[in-house]
Design a protein around this motif. Sequence first.
Motif, PDB file in Angstrom:
ATOM      1  N   ILE A 100       0.845  -1.194   0.000  1.00  0.00           N
ATOM      2  CA  ILE A 100       0.000   0.000   0.000  1.00  0.00           C
ATOM      3  C   ILE A 100       0.881   1.245   0.000  1.00  0.00           C
ATOM      4  N   PRO A 101       0.721   2.159  -0.958  1.00  0.00           N
ATOM      5  CA  PRO A 101       1.532   3.386  -1.004  1.00  0.00           C
ATOM      6  C   PRO A 101       1.423   4.191   0.283  1.00  0.00           C
ATOM      7  N   SER A 102       2.447   4.946   0.572  1.00  0.00           N
ATOM      8  CA  SER A 102       2.526   5.682   1.841  1.00  0.00           C
ATOM      9  C   SER A 102       1.349   6.625   2.050  1.00  0.00           C
ATOM     10  N   HIS A 103       0.857   7.242   0.971  1.00  0.00           N
ATOM     11  CA  HIS A 103      -0.233   8.217   1.141  1.00  0.00           C
ATOM     12  C   HIS A 103      -1.586   7.548   1.396  1.00  0.00           C
ATOM     13  N   TYR A 104      -1.620   6.194   1.351  1.00  0.00           N
ATOM     14  CA  TYR A 104      -2.835   5.459   1.716  1.00  0.00           C
ATOM     15  C   TYR A 104      -2.643   4.647   2.998  1.00  0.00           C
ATOM     16  N   GLN A 105      -1.482   4.748   3.609  1.00  0.00           N
ATOM     17  CA  GLN A 105      -1.134   3.855   4.714  1.00  0.00           C
ATOM     18  C   GLN A 105      -2.048   3.977   5.937  1.00  0.00           C
ATOM     19  N   GLU A 106      -2.733   5.087   6.072  1.00  0.00           N
ATOM     20  CA  GLU A 106      -3.621   5.245   7.234  1.00  0.00           C
ATOM     21  C   GLU A 106      -4.730   4.199   7.261  1.00  0.00           C
ATOM     22  N   ILE A 107      -5.015   3.600   6.104  1.00  0.00           N
ATOM     23  CA  ILE A 107      -6.076   2.581   6.073  1.00  0.00           C
ATOM     24  C   ILE A 107      -5.711   1.375   6.928  1.00  0.00           C
ATOM     25  N   VAL A 108      -4.425   1.155   7.142  1.00  0.00           N
ATOM     26  CA  VAL A 108      -3.964   0.003   7.931  1.00  0.00           C
ATOM     27  C   VAL A 108      -4.605   0.003   9.321  1.00  0.00           C
ATOM     28  N   ASN A 109      -4.832   1.185   9.878  1.00  0.00           N
ATOM     29  CA  ASN A 109      -5.422   1.288  11.219  1.00  0.00           C
ATOM     30  C   ASN A 109      -6.859   0.757  11.263  1.00  0.00           C
ATOM     31  N   PHE A 110      -7.505   0.694  10.101  1.00  0.00           N
ATOM     32  CA  PHE A 110      -8.914   0.287  10.044  1.00  0.00           C
ATOM     33  C   PHE A 110      -9.088  -1.196   9.709  1.00  0.00           C
ATOM     34  N   ILE A 111      -8.028  -1.868   9.265  1.00  0.00           N
ATOM     35  CA  ILE A 111      -8.147  -3.244   8.763  1.00  0.00           C
ATOM     36  C   ILE A 111      -8.826  -4.197   9.754  1.00  0.00           C
ATOM     37  N   PRO A 112      -8.498  -4.181  11.061  1.00  0.00           N
ATOM     38  CA  PRO A 112      -9.170  -5.114  11.992  1.00  0.00           C
ATOM     39  C   PRO A 112     -10.692  -4.954  12.021  1.00  0.00           C
ATOM     40  N   LYS A 113     -11.184  -3.790  11.658  1.00  0.00           N
ATOM     41  CA  LYS A 113     -12.620  -3.545  11.699  1.00  0.00           C
ATOM     42  C   LYS A 113     -13.360  -4.241  10.547  1.00  0.00           C
ATOM     43  N   TYR A 114     -12.633  -4.624   9.503  1.00  0.00           N
ATOM     44  CA  TYR A 114     -13.240  -5.300   8.359  1.00  0.00           C
ATOM     45  C   TYR A 114     -13.600  -6.752   8.685  1.00  0.00           C
ATOM     46  N   LEU A 115     -12.920  -7.330   9.652  1.00  0.00           N
ATOM     47  CA  LEU A 115     -13.065  -8.753   9.952  1.00  0.00           C
ATOM     48  C   LEU A 115     -14.378  -9.035  10.684  1.00  0.00           C
ATOM     49  N   PRO A 116     -14.841 -10.300  10.723  1.00  0.00           N
ATOM     50  CA  PRO A 116     -16.154 -10.608  11.298  1.00  0.00           C
ATOM     51  C   PRO A 116     -16.351 -10.127  12.728  1.00  0.00           C
ATOM     52  N   ASP A 117     -15.288 -10.134  13.527  1.00  0.00           N
ATOM     53  CA  ASP A 117     -15.431  -9.688  14.916  1.00  0.00           C
ATOM     54  C   ASP A 117     -15.097  -8.213  15.084  1.00  0.00           C
ATOM     55  N   GLY A 118     -14.827  -7.517  13.976  1.00  0.00           N
ATOM     56  CA  GLY A 118     -14.584  -6.075  14.021  1.00  0.00           C
ATOM     57  C   GLY A 118     -15.890  -5.310  13.941  1.00  0.00           C
ATOM     58  N   SER A 119     -15.850  -4.018  14.202  1.00  0.00           N
ATOM     59  CA  SER A 119     -17.087  -3.223  14.247  1.00  0.00           C
ATOM     60  C   SER A 119     -17.784  -3.166  12.884  1.00  0.00           C
ATOM     61  N   PHE A 120     -17.015  -3.068  11.776  1.00  0.00           N
ATOM     62  CA  PHE A 120     -17.642  -3.065  10.450  1.00  0.00           C
ATOM     63  C   PHE A 120     -18.272  -4.431  10.173  1.00  0.00           C
ATOM     64  N   GLY A 121     -17.511  -5.483  10.485  1.00  0.00           N
ATOM     65  CA  GLY A 121     -17.986  -6.839  10.213  1.00  0.00           C
ATOM     66  C   GLY A 121     -19.260  -7.172  10.964  1.00  0.00           C
ATOM     67  N   LYS A 122     -19.333  -6.782  12.232  1.00  0.00           N
ATOM     68  CA  LYS A 122     -20.523  -7.064  13.038  1.00  0.00           C
ATOM     69  C   LYS A 122     -21.749  -6.348  12.486  1.00  0.00           C
ATOM     70  N   LEU A 123     -21.575  -5.084  12.114  1.00  0.00           N
ATOM     71  CA  LEU A 123     -22.706  -4.331  11.569  1.00  0.00           C
ATOM     72  C   LEU A 123     -23.125  -4.875  10.210  1.00  0.00           C
ATOM     73  N   ARG A 124     -22.149  -5.259   9.387  1.00  0.00           N
ATOM     74  CA  ARG A 124     -22.474  -5.801   8.070  1.00  0.00           C
ATOM     75  C   ARG A 124     -23.349  -7.045   8.214  1.00  0.00           C
ATOM     76  N   ASN A 125     -23.026  -7.898   9.156  1.00  0.00           N
ATOM     77  CA  ASN A 125     -23.803  -9.120   9.346  1.00  0.00           C
ATOM     78  C   ASN A 125     -25.251  -8.812   9.719  1.00  0.00           C
ATOM     79  N   ARG A 126     -25.455  -7.769  10.518  1.00  0.00           N
ATOM     80  CA  ARG A 126     -26.826  -7.405  10.892  1.00  0.00           C
ATOM     81  C   ARG A 126     -27.558  -6.734   9.733  1.00  0.00           C
TER      82      ARG A 126
END
Length: 266
Positions: free
Chosen positions: A207-233
């Motif tokens: 991932i290029p340096s100017h997009y690197q901040e997305i790394v902080n959000f990656i755990p939220k994409y997973l099923p037990d992350g906040s995005f993943g939990k809401l997506r399932n509902r």
Amino acid sequence: MNLRRQFLYDPTIEVSASQIGVSKWNWICIESKDESIALEIMKMNRYDVLPIKNAEGSFDSFFATPGWNDYSKLQLLSIDESNKIYYRMSLKDLVRKFKNDENHFYFLTDYDQVIGLVSFVNLNCQLVYNYLYIVIADIEKISVDLLKKCVDQDSILNVLRASSDSHQKKLVAEFEKAEKLNIDNDIFQHLYLQSIGILLKKFELEIPSHYQEIVNFIPKYLPDGSFGKLRNRIMHPVKPILSDKNSIHQIDELLTDYLELKEILE
């Protein structure tokens, strides 16, 4: 009418408190301060708030339960600045106010006139489902677009084929099936939130340096992350989005993070 504008896509969607809540023209209210009558109405309809209509048709007080579904006694309260909000408040600001104030309802006002009511349970309406679905879908789209910029298809396929996860193997199978049928497709079309998160983590160094901040959000994409939990509902609209008080924190987090992701990726 500007006909040319009718051919342009405007992705801006606004959802207001009044669109989620109930108006004074449609709500059930009481025209007296008789607690026994109020209690019967509230128990029958499972209401925690019951507006009291004055003789001239205005509203300045209400009955309330001491807590959700607690009908042991009622409180007679005034409608004041602590429980009023502007009727056009955005969904994002409404969710943030619910979270910060730890309140579960607000009367909607237009200047000094009370014109409606919005509460926690109104967040389970179809409009909010649709809005959050669009937010999740857009997060998936802009995240996949980032993967396309950073990683080639063969590298993605190699990772998915080497995985022991059945869901990831299924993505490869679907891709290969489409190829055999000569359907124009690529592996990126088969990705969804969880697989996107896994691949972003796998190719984090690409991932290029100017997009690197997305790394902080990656755990939220997973099923037990906040995005993943809401997506399932959200994918199962017969289930309530708001199942407990922690849900309001998850919705607030999603809407806040969405704006940050848009700034990072677009």
